[in-house]
Motif scaffolding. Sequence first.
Motif, PDB file in Angstrom:
ATOM      1  N   ASP A   1       0.836  -1.209   0.000  1.00 53.49           N
ATOM      2  CA  ASP A   1       0.000   0.000   0.000  1.00 53.49           C
ATOM      3  C   ASP A   1       0.867   1.253   0.000  1.00 53.49           C
ATOM      4  OD1 ASP A   1      -2.323  -1.459  -0.025  1.00 53.49           O
ATOM      5  OD2 ASP A   1      -2.691  -1.316   2.139  1.00 53.49           O
ATOM      6  N   ALA A   2       1.943   1.215   0.794  1.00 55.88           N
ATOM      7  CA  ALA A   2       2.865   2.355   0.829  1.00 55.88           C
ATOM      8  C   ALA A   2       3.592   2.506  -0.507  1.00 55.88           C
ATOM      9  CB  ALA A   2       3.876   2.183   1.960  1.00 55.88           C
ATOM     10  N   ALA A   3       3.947   1.374  -1.122  1.00 53.54           N
ATOM     11  CA  ALA A   3       4.658   1.409  -2.402  1.00 53.54           C
ATOM     12  C   ALA A   3       3.781   1.942  -3.525  1.00 53.54           C
ATOM     13  CB  ALA A   3       5.173   0.014  -2.755  1.00 53.54           C
ATOM     14  N   ALA A   4       2.455   1.885  -3.344  1.00 51.48           N
ATOM     15  CA  ALA A   4       1.542   2.390  -4.372  1.00 51.48           C
ATOM     16  C   ALA A   4       1.498   3.911  -4.414  1.00 51.48           C
ATOM     17  CB  ALA A   4       0.135   1.832  -4.126  1.00 51.48           C
ATOM     18  N   ILE A   5       2.029   4.564  -3.393  1.00 46.89           N
ATOM     19  CA  ILE A   5       2.094   6.030  -3.378  1.00 46.89           C
ATOM     20  C   ILE A   5       3.108   6.486  -4.419  1.00 46.89           C
ATOM     21  CG2 ILE A   5       2.676   8.046  -1.964  1.00 46.89           C
ATOM     22  CD1 ILE A   5       1.899   6.381   0.486  1.00 46.89           C
ATOM     23  N   VAL A   6       2.807   7.579  -5.107  1.00 48.67           N
ATOM     24  CA  VAL A   6       3.726   8.115  -6.110  1.00 48.67           C
ATOM     25  C   VAL A   6       4.973   8.670  -5.427  1.00 48.67           C
ATOM     26  CG1 VAL A   6       4.077   9.927  -7.846  1.00 48.67           C
ATOM     27  CG2 VAL A   6       1.935   8.638  -7.797  1.00 48.67           C
ATOM     28  N   THR A   7       6.134   8.175  -5.824  1.00 54.68           N
ATOM     29  CA  THR A   7       7.419   8.684  -5.343  1.00 54.68           C
ATOM     30  C   THR A   7       8.043   9.562  -6.430  1.00 54.68           C
ATOM     31  OG1 THR A   7       7.874   6.792  -3.904  1.00 54.68           O
ATOM     32  CG2 THR A   7       9.772   8.057  -4.653  1.00 54.68           C
ATOM     33  N   VAL A   8       8.484  10.759  -6.053  1.00 52.85           N
ATOM     34  CA  VAL A   8       9.156  11.635  -7.013  1.00 52.85           C
ATOM     35  C   VAL A   8      10.578  11.911  -6.541  1.00 52.85           C
ATOM     36  CG1 VAL A   8       7.026  12.727  -7.821  1.00 52.85           C
ATOM     37  CG2 VAL A   8       8.266  13.743  -5.900  1.00 52.85           C
TER      38      VAL A   8
ATOM     39  N   MET B   1       8.367  20.302  -0.410  1.00 52.95           N
ATOM     40  CA  MET B   1       7.821  19.262   0.460  1.00 52.95           C
ATOM     41  C   MET B   1       6.449  19.661   0.996  1.00 52.95           C
ATOM     42  SD  MET B   1       9.867  16.658   0.570  1.00 52.95           S
ATOM     43  CE  MET B   1       9.547  15.755   2.074  1.00 52.95           C
ATOM     44  N   GLU B   2       6.259  20.924   1.266  1.00 54.32           N
ATOM     45  CA  GLU B   2       4.989  21.398   1.803  1.00 54.32           C
ATOM     46  C   GLU B   2       3.837  21.030   0.872  1.00 54.32           C
ATOM     47  OE1 GLU B   2       2.356  23.002   4.454  1.00 54.32           O
ATOM     48  OE2 GLU B   2       4.518  22.726   4.754  1.00 54.32           O
ATOM     49  N   PHE B   3       4.040  21.239  -0.430  1.00 54.30           N
ATOM     50  CA  PHE B   3       2.966  20.921  -1.376  1.00 54.30           C
ATOM     51  C   PHE B   3       2.957  19.434  -1.718  1.00 54.30           C
ATOM     52  CE2 PHE B   3       0.886  20.481  -5.471  1.00 54.30           C
ATOM     53  CZ  PHE B   3      -0.243  21.271  -5.298  1.00 54.30           C
ATOM     54  N   ALA B   4       4.133  18.891  -2.028  1.00 57.71           N
ATOM     55  CA  ALA B   4       4.206  17.502  -2.495  1.00 57.71           C
ATOM     56  C   ALA B   4       3.717  16.522  -1.437  1.00 57.71           C
ATOM     57  CB  ALA B   4       5.643  17.161  -2.898  1.00 57.71           C
ATOM     58  N   VAL B   5       4.062  16.767  -0.177  1.00 56.96           N
ATOM     59  CA  VAL B   5       3.713  15.827   0.893  1.00 56.96           C
ATOM     60  C   VAL B   5       2.396  16.217   1.562  1.00 56.96           C
ATOM     61  CG1 VAL B   5       4.462  14.782   3.057  1.00 56.96           C
ATOM     62  CG2 VAL B   5       6.133  15.272   1.264  1.00 56.96           C
ATOM     63  N   SER B   6       2.294  17.461   2.006  1.00 58.78           N
ATOM     64  CA  SER B   6       1.108  17.878   2.755  1.00 58.78           C
ATOM     65  C   SER B   6      -0.138  17.917   1.890  1.00 58.78           C
ATOM     66  CB  SER B   6       1.349  19.252   3.386  1.00 58.78           C
ATOM     67  OG  SER B   6       2.454  19.217   4.267  1.00 58.78           O
ATOM     68  N   SER B   7      -0.003  18.389   0.650  1.00 58.79           N
ATOM     69  CA  SER B   7      -1.177  18.537  -0.215  1.00 58.79           C
ATOM     70  C   SER B   7      -1.424  17.315  -1.093  1.00 58.79           C
ATOM     71  CB  SER B   7      -1.025  19.775  -1.103  1.00 58.79           C
ATOM     72  OG  SER B   7      -0.923  20.948  -0.323  1.00 58.79           O
ATOM     73  N   GLU B   8      -0.351  16.740  -1.650  1.00 59.54           N
ATOM     74  CA  GLU B   8      -0.513  15.664  -2.623  1.00 59.54           C
ATOM     75  C   GLU B   8      -0.208  14.278  -2.067  1.00 59.54           C
ATOM     76  OE1 GLU B   8      -1.565  15.614  -5.898  1.00 59.54           O
ATOM     77  OE2 GLU B   8      -2.247  17.665  -5.572  1.00 59.54           O
TER      78      GLU B   8
ATOM     79  N   MET C   1       2.559  12.663  -1.520  1.00 56.88           N
ATOM     80  CA  MET C   1       3.570  11.906  -2.255  1.00 56.88           C
ATOM     81  C   MET C   1       4.737  11.557  -1.341  1.00 56.88           C
ATOM     82  SD  MET C   1       3.757  13.613  -6.066  1.00 56.88           S
ATOM     83  CE  MET C   1       4.115  15.290  -5.551  1.00 56.88           C
ATOM     84  N   LEU C   2       5.564  10.640  -1.806  1.00 59.61           N
ATOM     85  CA  LEU C   2       6.857  10.369  -1.185  1.00 59.61           C
ATOM     86  C   LEU C   2       7.928  11.053  -2.012  1.00 59.61           C
ATOM     87  CD1 LEU C   2       6.426   6.550  -0.435  1.00 59.61           C
ATOM     88  CD2 LEU C   2       6.344   8.412   1.242  1.00 59.61           C
TER      89      LEU C   2
END
Length: 442
Positions: A188-195, A211-218, A220-221
């Motif tokens: 399930d964790a691996a299914a998250i989009v990693t950039v 990180m604020e947008f990529a992690v908090s809003s979207e 992502m890893l």
Amino acid sequence: IFSLCNANDKISKLGTEGLSSTELGLSCITFLITNGKSDEIIKFCGNFVSSLKNGRCIDNRLSRRLFSLLPACCFAYNSIMSRKWESIKLVSASSGRHTAAAFSIKHEFSCILEDAVDVVVALKKSEIDWVNKNVDAIIQCYKLLGDAFGLYRFAKKVLSSMNAVEEYSSLVASQRAGTSRIMTSLLDAAAIVTVRVINLERRPDRFLDFMEFAVSSERMLVMKGVAKLKQKSSVSVYKNAKVICDKEGESTGNFAFDGQCSIDELETKIAQMTKGLCVLSDFVKDKWKPSELSAFDKHAGNDFKDAHTTTSEKACALSHVAAWIGVESTLSSFDFSLDKDSIAMNFNKVAGLITISGFARGLSLLNENEGMDPSPVCVILEDDAQLCDRFVERIQAVLDELPRDFHFCSIGYSRPKFAPIIDYSPEIGIPSCLWYLTGYIL
């Protein structure tokens, strides 16, 4: 809670026995955010994780209650640090000094998680139910931090400690069920989009904003995308060689090359990385011809004169080349096709799935690639990339249509006014000329 902050002896009680785990977590988050002291959160978590690691917590039930608080503490810590960074930017808006102030934002929660990982790895397989819950807690923390590399290392340690391939068939039914749940949690964790982000060491402010947008809003890893440069023979297209970065931290996790130096300093850095076997010109051209763009740009000229690339341009290009080397290493190191019939055989593949962004699932462009499996991909972004709303959703839409035998797909670019793009599908076009490498998929 904070009676535990200075607990030097064995922790024997936690006066919250009447609360469920969810109620305890929400109470913890509310109190910690209201208190607003990130250093006390680190002290609190450090104390109870250290107690678990060193055997100072004598009650197993209490141990589990404490461990279940990790995600709550991580959430509160992230919220406080985010508010601190926004406050710094507001205060320094007039002076423009928030770049320097960004160095004061130190995320210390990762160190707590490293100790927590050691606690989980040391647990006995007979305690599989507790292992499973603790694995879930640590995964939640890495997801909250957006730390792809930390989650990858954790997955490798957990899966390695279970010796799954050799022992899975001999486990009793209850242990098999617990092991399967751990696999499910990691998948399930691996299914998250990693950039993978390209970031200069002297620009922590850009990384914090990203990180604020990529992690908090979207959700992502994120991992730093620049790899260590390899020897010339390893990256030569003529030798058809796969690039494998064997040591952990070689294929990702490094800062971008900085152009605020002399060419000699850049050459020295490359020589150190490649043991003296490479020079800058092995990776980046020294000159280029603006006239090659004349078909699309009337200002390009037709005199065929060479233009010299600046040190800054070379460092930027070199950072992208190093990111490509890291992607090639990742995609060459793992077999990403999961075996549907054998959980055991998949253990060694799950960790690798965390390091990629997903799979290109569109029909192949070339007839000879018909029947090809979906291709694992990596998304690379510069740290000043402005991500669109619903970024993850739109990336998934692109991957649904992206031909599985593609090589490169730009998602952040500019182009000359008269350079056409040929429609290929609703989400994808085939360009004739592009500028910039703000964001792309490999």
